[in-house]
Each structure stands twice: as structure tokens, then as C-alpha cells.
Design an enzyme around this catalytic site. Structure first.
Site, PDB file in Angstrom:
ATOM      1  N   SER A 130       0.838  -1.319   0.093  1.00  3.59           N
ATOM      2  CA  SER A 130       0.157   0.000  -0.006  1.00  3.59           C
ATOM      3  C   SER A 130       0.693   1.295   0.038  1.00  3.59           C
ATOM      4  CB  SER A 130      -1.040   0.022   1.299  1.00  3.59           C
ATOM      5  OG  SER A 130      -1.387   1.228   1.545  1.00  3.59           O
ATOM      6  N   HIS A 158      -1.350  -1.192  -4.147  1.00  5.41           N
ATOM      7  CA  HIS A 158      -2.811  -0.923  -3.385  1.00  5.41           C
ATOM      8  C   HIS A 158      -2.635   0.727  -3.220  1.00  5.41           C
ATOM      9  CE1 HIS A 158      -5.961  -2.015  -1.070  1.00  5.41           C
ATOM     10  NE2 HIS A 158      -5.690  -1.005  -0.255  1.00  5.41           N
ATOM     11  N   ASP A 180      -4.877   3.450  -1.800  1.00  2.04           N
ATOM     12  CA  ASP A 180      -5.921   3.975  -0.877  1.00  2.04           C
ATOM     13  C   ASP A 180      -6.442   5.333  -1.235  1.00  2.04           C
ATOM     14  OD1 ASP A 180      -5.997   1.696   0.912  1.00  2.04           O
ATOM     15  OD2 ASP A 180      -3.913   2.003   1.624  1.00  2.04           O
ATOM     16  N   MET A 201      -9.083   7.949  -0.017  1.00  2.00           N
ATOM     17  CA  MET A 201      -9.867   8.532   1.031  1.00  2.00           C
ATOM     18  C   MET A 201     -10.436   9.709   0.771  1.00  2.00           C
ATOM     19  SD  MET A 201      -7.613   6.965   4.246  1.00  2.00           S
ATOM     20  CE  MET A 201      -6.741   5.671   4.156  1.00  2.00           C
ATOM     21  N   HIS A 234      -8.364   1.075  -3.806  1.00  2.00           N
ATOM     22  CA  HIS A 234      -9.176   0.679  -2.900  1.00  2.00           C
ATOM     23  C   HIS A 234     -10.033   1.882  -2.330  1.00  2.00           C
ATOM     24  CE1 HIS A 234      -9.692  -0.446   1.936  1.00  2.00           C
ATOM     25  NE2 HIS A 234     -10.795  -0.330   1.446  1.00  2.00           N
ATOM     26  N   MET A 274     -12.130   4.551  -0.436  1.00  2.00           N
ATOM     27  CA  MET A 274     -12.834   4.599   0.725  1.00  2.00           C
ATOM     28  C   MET A 274     -13.637   6.051   0.640  1.00  2.00           C
ATOM     29  SD  MET A 274      -9.756   2.938   3.050  1.00  2.00           S
ATOM     30  CE  MET A 274      -8.720   3.290   1.760  1.00  2.00           C
ATOM     31  N   MET A 307     -11.616  -6.210   5.310  1.00  2.00           N
ATOM     32  CA  MET A 307     -10.843  -5.374   6.079  1.00  2.00           C
ATOM     33  C   MET A 307     -10.389  -6.091   7.286  1.00  2.00           C
ATOM     34  SD  MET A 307     -10.040  -2.778   4.353  1.00  2.00           S
ATOM     35  CE  MET A 307      -9.075  -1.995   5.549  1.00  2.00           C
ATOM     36  N   GLY A 332      -8.926   3.654   7.219  1.00  8.49           N
ATOM     37  CA  GLY A 332      -8.729   5.145   7.353  1.00  8.49           C
ATOM     38  C   GLY A 332      -7.400   5.240   7.650  1.00  8.49           C
ATOM     39  N   PHE A 333      -6.538   4.301   8.298  1.00  6.87           N
ATOM     40  CA  PHE A 333      -5.141   4.659   8.692  1.00  6.87           C
ATOM     41  C   PHE A 333      -4.214   3.451   8.551  1.00  6.87           C
ATOM     42  CE2 PHE A 333      -7.803   7.678  10.716  1.00  6.87           C
ATOM     43  CZ  PHE A 333      -7.186   8.695  10.361  1.00  6.87           C
ATOM     44  N   GLY A 334      -3.038   3.674   8.130  1.00  4.35           N
ATOM     45  CA  GLY A 334      -1.951   2.452   8.192  1.00  4.35           C
ATOM     46  C   GLY A 334      -1.320   2.411   9.494  1.00  4.35           C
ATOM     47  N   GLY A 335      -0.704   1.168   9.870  1.00  6.07           N
ATOM     48  CA  GLY A 335      -0.200   1.105  10.820  1.00  6.07           C
ATOM     49  C   GLY A 335      -0.897   0.597  12.088  1.00  6.07           C
ATOM     50  N   ASP A 363      -6.539  -6.456   4.161  1.00  8.64           N
ATOM     51  CA  ASP A 363      -5.868  -5.153   4.271  1.00  8.64           C
ATOM     52  C   ASP A 363      -6.115  -4.610   5.726  1.00  8.64           C
ATOM     53  OD1 ASP A 363      -4.990  -2.812   3.877  1.00  8.64           O
ATOM     54  OD2 ASP A 363      -6.832  -1.995   2.664  1.00  8.64           O
ATOM     55  N   GLY A 364      -5.022  -4.389   6.272  1.00  8.41           N
ATOM     56  CA  GLY A 364      -4.495  -3.828   7.548  1.00  8.41           C
ATOM     57  C   GLY A 364      -4.050  -4.826   8.506  1.00  8.41           C
ATOM     58  N   GLY A 365      -2.760  -4.223   8.992  1.00 10.46           N
ATOM     59  CA  GLY A 365      -1.932  -5.003  10.148  1.00 10.46           C
ATOM     60  C   GLY A 365      -1.432  -6.285   9.694  1.00 10.46           C
ATOM     61  N   GLY A 418       1.159  -2.145   3.975  1.00 15.22           N
ATOM     62  CA  GLY A 418       1.776  -0.904   4.022  1.00 15.22           C
ATOM     63  C   GLY A 418       3.064  -0.889   4.840  1.00 15.22           C
ATOM     64  N   SER A 419       2.843  -0.512   6.066  1.00 13.53           N
ATOM     65  CA  SER A 419       4.193  -0.488   6.996  1.00 13.53           C
ATOM     66  C   SER A 419       4.892  -1.667   6.784  1.00 13.53           C
ATOM     67  CB  SER A 419       3.562  -0.165   8.411  1.00 13.53           C
ATOM     68  OG  SER A 419       2.394  -0.719   8.746  1.00 13.53           O
TER      69      SER A 419
HETATM   70  C1  DX5 Z   1      -6.050   1.322   5.691  1.00 13.36           C
HETATM   71  C2  DX5 Z   1      -5.732   1.179   4.438  1.00 13.36           C
HETATM   72  C3  DX5 Z   1      -4.797   0.238   4.095  1.00 13.36           C
HETATM   73  C4  DX5 Z   1      -3.441   0.687   4.702  1.00 13.36           C
HETATM   74  C5  DX5 Z   1      -2.546  -0.456   5.531  1.00 13.36           C
HETATM   75  O1  DX5 Z   1      -7.569   1.937   5.822  1.00 13.36           O
HETATM   76  O2  DX5 Z   1      -6.788   0.655   3.530  1.00 13.36           O
HETATM   77  O3  DX5 Z   1      -4.397  -0.114   2.907  1.00 13.36           O
HETATM   78  O4  DX5 Z   1      -2.637   1.344   4.232  1.00 13.36           O
HETATM   79  O5  DX5 Z   1      -1.563  -0.155   6.357  1.00 13.36           O
HETATM   80  P1  DX5 Z   1      -0.769  -1.182   6.934  1.00 13.36           P
HETATM   81  O6  DX5 Z   1      -0.439  -2.300   6.188  1.00 13.36           O
HETATM   82  O7  DX5 Z   1       0.253  -0.433   7.789  1.00 13.36           O
HETATM   83  O8  DX5 Z   1      -1.732  -1.671   8.157  1.00 13.36           O
HETATM   84 ZN    ZN Z   2      -6.383  -0.358   1.760  1.00 12.90          ZN
END
Ligand code: DX5
Ligand code: ZN
Length: 227
Positions: free
Chosen positions: A13, A36, A38, A40, A69, A71, A140, A145-148, A178-180, A200-201
Site C-alpha cells: 500500500s 494498492h 488507498d 480516502m 481501494h 474509501m 478489512m 482510514g489509517f495505516g499502521g 488489508d490492515g495490520g 503498507g508499513s
Molecule cells: C487502511 C488502508 C490500508 C493501509 C494498510 O485503511 O486501507 O491499505 O495502508 O496499512 P498497514 O499495512 O500499515 O496496516
Molecule cells: Zn486499503
């Protein structure tokens, strides 16, 4: 029963990339299956990223296909333009769509793979009859909404039920998570039945994103165990 074996994919991401150097950041993940993206809008989620003009430029320079993706609110209105931009796949949130079957058909008619996303607390059961309209189901594994954020293990039973329904009906639908997603959590998601992993991270936070992709892919493939 499913016809084509599903491939295990790693889609980094760019939410965790350096937004000032997106072209260079794309070049760092050239061994990924897709990137990917994102999108938003500060309405559907409380964060704002990029929109169509920037996505069109990413599409022009990316070494790998784009996996958007969305959102965003009023997604029935805005999503088709992302398919028109030539993206490989466009995923909308079912919570933001008034007519998900119509939208999925529109995306496919415009040449994109149709993806549908569910927030962690949105059940999959109401949508099982429309699986044949989709190329991908995004489950999900954090609140969007947020990475990490940390992976939500409570989503694992939903992934299992979705995979069982897909195998039971013989449709060819990928399950994206997607996520974590990290080298630790990817195995649990893959064992449950996910085969497309957004990270992502866990990719951009590493000194070598390419190496991180290879490590994640190896772990995902091993645990998915279906190819
Ligand atoms: C969150 C995004 C994800 C995000 C994942 O709303 O849809 O794509 O970038 O980030 P990580 O892998 O750090 O959880
Ligand atoms: Zn995403």
C-alpha cells in the site's frame, strides 16, 4: 471445486510511502503483484489521501498494476471513472454503495476487475449470492482510514466463511485482506483463506521493500497452501 487455482499476491500500500516521491516509491516495489492505492475522501473515513488526477499519473508510471481501494462516499457515482482510467482492479466499500451489483457490473464492463470491501464489522452473509459478480472480496482486517494499525483477529472467522462459500459455489473470487498484515499475521489470514495481501508499513517501513515482499510472499504461500 474452484476452477483456476488462486495465486498468492502481495500488494504493497502506497499509503505508507513517501507521497512527495511516488514514482520513486513505486520503483522500490517492482517485484510486487500490484500496488494498492488507498483513496480516502474524509467522509467515508476520517482521512484524506489522493483522488483521480493523482491516481491517473500513478497508472501512467507504475511498473505494476494498480489495485484501487476506494474509501469514499457516493461510490456508485465516482468509482466508474477509476475503471475508465485503466486500473487493473477497483474496489468499493459495500457500505458506501446503493447498488453494489450494478456497480460491480459497470466496473467489469469498463475493463477493471470488480472488488467489494467489507469493514471489519460488516457481515459477509448478505452478499454471498452476489459472489459471481465479483473478482475480489476485500475483508478489512482493521477499521479503514489509517495505516499502521494492529490486525483484528476477530475477522478470521469471516475470512473462513467467505472462503468456504467461494469454494462451495465454484466461483473464482480472490479474498484480499488489508490492515495490520505483517510477517507474523499473514499466516493466520492465509490459513483462513485469504490469498491477496495488502501491506503498507510491513513493506515501506523496511529498509528493503523488495525483500519484505519476498518474505511476505513466502509466508503467505506456505500458509495458503492451495497452490
Ligand atoms: C487502511 C488502508 C490500508 C493501509 C494498510 O485503511 O486501507 O491499505 O495502508 O496499512 P498497514 O499495512 O500499515 O496496516
Ligand atoms: Zn486499503
Amino acid at each position: 471445486m474452484s476452477a483456476t487455482p488462486l495465486k498468492c499476491c502481495i500488494n504493497p500500500s502506497i499509503l505508507s510511502a513517501d507521497f512527495v516521491n511516488l514514482e520513486a516509491e513505486l520503483a522500490r516495489i517492482a517485484n510486487a503483484d500490484a500496488v494498492h492505492v488507498d483513496v480516502m475522501d474524509n467522509h467515508f473515513v476520517s482521512n484524506l489521501t489522493i483522488g483521480l488526477p493523482v491516481v491517473e499519473r500513478l497508472q501512467a508510471v507504475s511498473p505494476v498494476p494498480l489495485d484501487a481501494h476506494l474509501m469514499i462516499a457516493e461510490v456508485d457515482r465516482w468509482a466508474p471513472a477509476y475503471a475508465d482510467a485503466g486500473l487493473a482492479s477497483v474496489t468499493f466499500h459495500v457500505e458506501a454503495s446503493n447498488a453494489p451489483i450494478k456497480l460491480a457490473r459497470e466496473l467489469r464492463a469498463r475493463g477493471a476487475k470488480a472488488g467489494m470491501a467489507l469493514r471489519p464489522a460488516t457481515p459477509v452473509e448478505p452478499y454471498l449470492d452476489m459472489l459471481s459478480e465479483l473478482d475480489m472480496l476485500l475483508i478489512m482486517t482493521v477499521e479503514p482510514g489509517f495505516g499502521g494499525q494492529s490486525f483484528l483477529d476477530v475477522t478470521l472467522p469471516k475470512i473462513r466463511r467467505a472462503r468456504a462459500a467461494i469454494e462451495g459455489s465454484g466461483v473464482n473470487v480472490a479474498i484480499q485482506v488489508d490492515g495490520g498484515i505483517t510477517e507474523e499475521t499473514i499466516s493466520r489470514a492465509a490459513e483462513a483463506g485469504a490469498n491477496v495481501f495488502v501491506a503498507g508499513s510491513a513493506v515501506y517501513g523496511k529498509a528493503s521493500p523488495e525483500e519484505a515482499i519476498e518474505n511476505l510472499r513466502a509466508k503467505g504461500q506456505l500458509a495458503f497452501g492451495r497452490n
